[in-house]
Design an enzyme around this catalytic site. Structure first.
Site, PDB file in Angstrom:
ATOM      1  N   HIS A  56       6.198  -2.708   2.833  1.00 38.74           N
ATOM      2  CA  HIS A  56       6.228  -1.659   1.745  1.00 38.74           C
ATOM      3  C   HIS A  56       7.699  -1.335   1.688  1.00 38.74           C
ATOM      4  CE1 HIS A  56       2.064  -1.968   1.653  1.00 38.74           C
ATOM      5  NE2 HIS A  56       1.739  -0.938   2.824  1.00 38.74           N
TER       6      HIS A  56
ATOM      7  N   HIS B  37      -1.455   2.872  -3.269  1.00 36.80           N
ATOM      8  CA  HIS B  37      -2.035   2.800  -1.992  1.00 36.80           C
ATOM      9  C   HIS B  37      -3.191   3.877  -1.717  1.00 36.80           C
ATOM     10  CE1 HIS B  37      -2.440   1.303   2.295  1.00 36.80           C
ATOM     11  NE2 HIS B  37      -1.214   0.545   1.977  1.00 36.80           N
TER      12      HIS B  37
ATOM     13  N   GLU C 186      -5.582  -3.041  -3.124  1.00 39.09           N
ATOM     14  CA  GLU C 186      -4.212  -2.971  -3.673  1.00 39.09           C
ATOM     15  C   GLU C 186      -3.822  -4.177  -4.173  1.00 39.09           C
ATOM     16  OE1 GLU C 186      -1.833  -2.030   0.067  1.00 39.09           O
ATOM     17  OE2 GLU C 186      -3.786  -2.133   0.930  1.00 39.09           O
TER      18      GLU C 186
END
Length: 388
Positions: free
Chosen positions: A139, A210, A352
């Site tokens: 991320h 998310h 996602e």
């Protein structure tokens, strides 16, 4: 996906500074949030809670800290509004990466999901990114955009535009990137999310949302009863460090087959199947059939989630090639979320939309490379309805 953080407050980025919340005279949102509990300053930038609505009563509350969806109220089969996402009811918990680390509702960047060994190569130059998850970069690194403050502009009652300027060298990624996330609540009870970005040097971009969805409207009731559909013939297997191997595997005849709606609980604990055992549940990328010949079709259903308890059905549309399904496998019931509820394992599922994990190191997959003069564009729609 679970975000395992090595980032500590005061290291790797400017110290997070809190200002005292101002009073409690502000009106509560429909979801019960107090906007004053989000009114603060972080890294010398103002943070607030923004509320989007449509005429049907749908309400989405978003903070510009990490571009996070904090609450999402939609009607159930009895026409009662239900909050269908996990999160916190104050900014302090979102920003406390030591005691309550999370990616709840965040706009992830620069690169959602994992990059193997934190290594990328651009124009023959190998660049080392931070390793913050099992030896990989996850991320965007330990101070990814989910822990940055976006500049916010509420365009109207139903639309919020969030902009971030990520400097050259941010978590070692090259290029100054200007990215925008636009959230819009539509009349058809959909949350429409558009991501755009531009760069002054070649770099990799892969943005997503998310949010942790629980369509039961009650996170004390896990999502194992919910039915999941994914328009996909293949998924990308991972090793014991959650890293994609580079293979794509046919889902038919395996517990990874969601080509027809299947209760998540049917196989989420099927540890006889090694990929599920390794991930402690579902935490995998599915290759969407809606993506063909290098183009995605955001008018075609990519995935859906349905709760028989509330009758709420969520449809997912995207132009992206993949979708990561993560079933909250590492929620441990230790941190209290909204209404003081502690989120246990499988309290929610994330859907996602994304480029495949580690695409920068797997040239056989759709590219995430963005060059100067190009415009990154990603689109995701979460559309809500009811089945009575």
């Amino acid at each position: 996906m679970k975000y395992f953080k090595s980032f500590l407050m005061g290291t790797g980025m400017a110290a997070i500074l809190f200002s005292a919340c101002k009073g409690n005279e502000s009106k509560l949102t429909v979801s019960g949030l107090d906007p004053a509990a989000f009114d603060t300053t972080i890294n010398e930038k103002p943070v607030k809670l923004y509320t989007l609505k449509n005429a049907n009563g749908m309400e989405v509350c978003i903070t510009n800290f990490g571009g996070r969806v904090v609450s999402l109220m939609v009607p159930d089969k009895e026409n009662n509004l239900q909050d269908v996402v996990l999160g916190f009811d104050n900014i302090h918990q979102y920003a406390d990466t030591v005691n309550s680390p999370s990616d709840f509702g965040a706009a992830i960047g620069r690169y959602a999901n994992r990059i193997k060994n934190g290594l990328i190569t651009i124009d023959g130059q190998t660049i080392q990114l931070p390793k913050n998850n099992f030896g990989h970069c996850l991320h965007g690194g330990p101070s990814g955009w989910q822990y940055q403050v976006y500049d916010a502009e509420q365009i109207d009652d139903a639309t919020l535009a969030l902009t971030i300027v990520s400097p050259d060298g941010d978590n070692n990624f090259p290029g100054t990137v200007t990215a925008k996330v636009t959230y819009a609540v539509k009349p058809d009870n959909s949350l429409d999310i558009t991501y755009t970005a531009e760069t002054d040097k070649p770099t990799f971009i892969n943005m997503t949302n998310h949010s942790y969805f629980n369509l039961n409207g009650d996170p004390t009731k896990n999502i194992e009863n919910c039915q999941l559909y994914v328009s996909s013939h293949y998924y990308t297997p991972t090793d014991a460090t959650y890293m994609t191997t580079g293979d794509t595997v046919w889902v038919k005849g395996t517990p990874m087959d969601f080509q027809e709606p299947v209760e998540i609980g049917k196989n989420v604990n099927n540890f006889d199947y090694t990929p599920i055992k390794n991930a402690n549940g579902f935490d995998h990328n599915w290759c969407l059939t809606t993506y063909r010949n290098g183009k995605g079709n955001d008018k075609q259903l990519a995935a859906s989630l349905y709760s028989p308890l509330t009758g709420i059905r969520m449809e997912v549309y995207t132009n992206e090639p993949g979708i990561q399904v993560y079933t909250g496998n590492f929620l441990e019931g230790k941190v209290a979320g909204k209404k003081g509820i502690k989120y246990d394992k499988h309290a929610a599922v994330c859907l996602e939309t994304q480029k495949y994990p580690d695409s920068p190191n797997k040239p056989q997959w759709p590219s995430a490379l963005l060059k100067p003069g190009e415009r990154y564009y990603s689109h995701c729609i979460f559309k809500f309805g009811v089945v009575k």
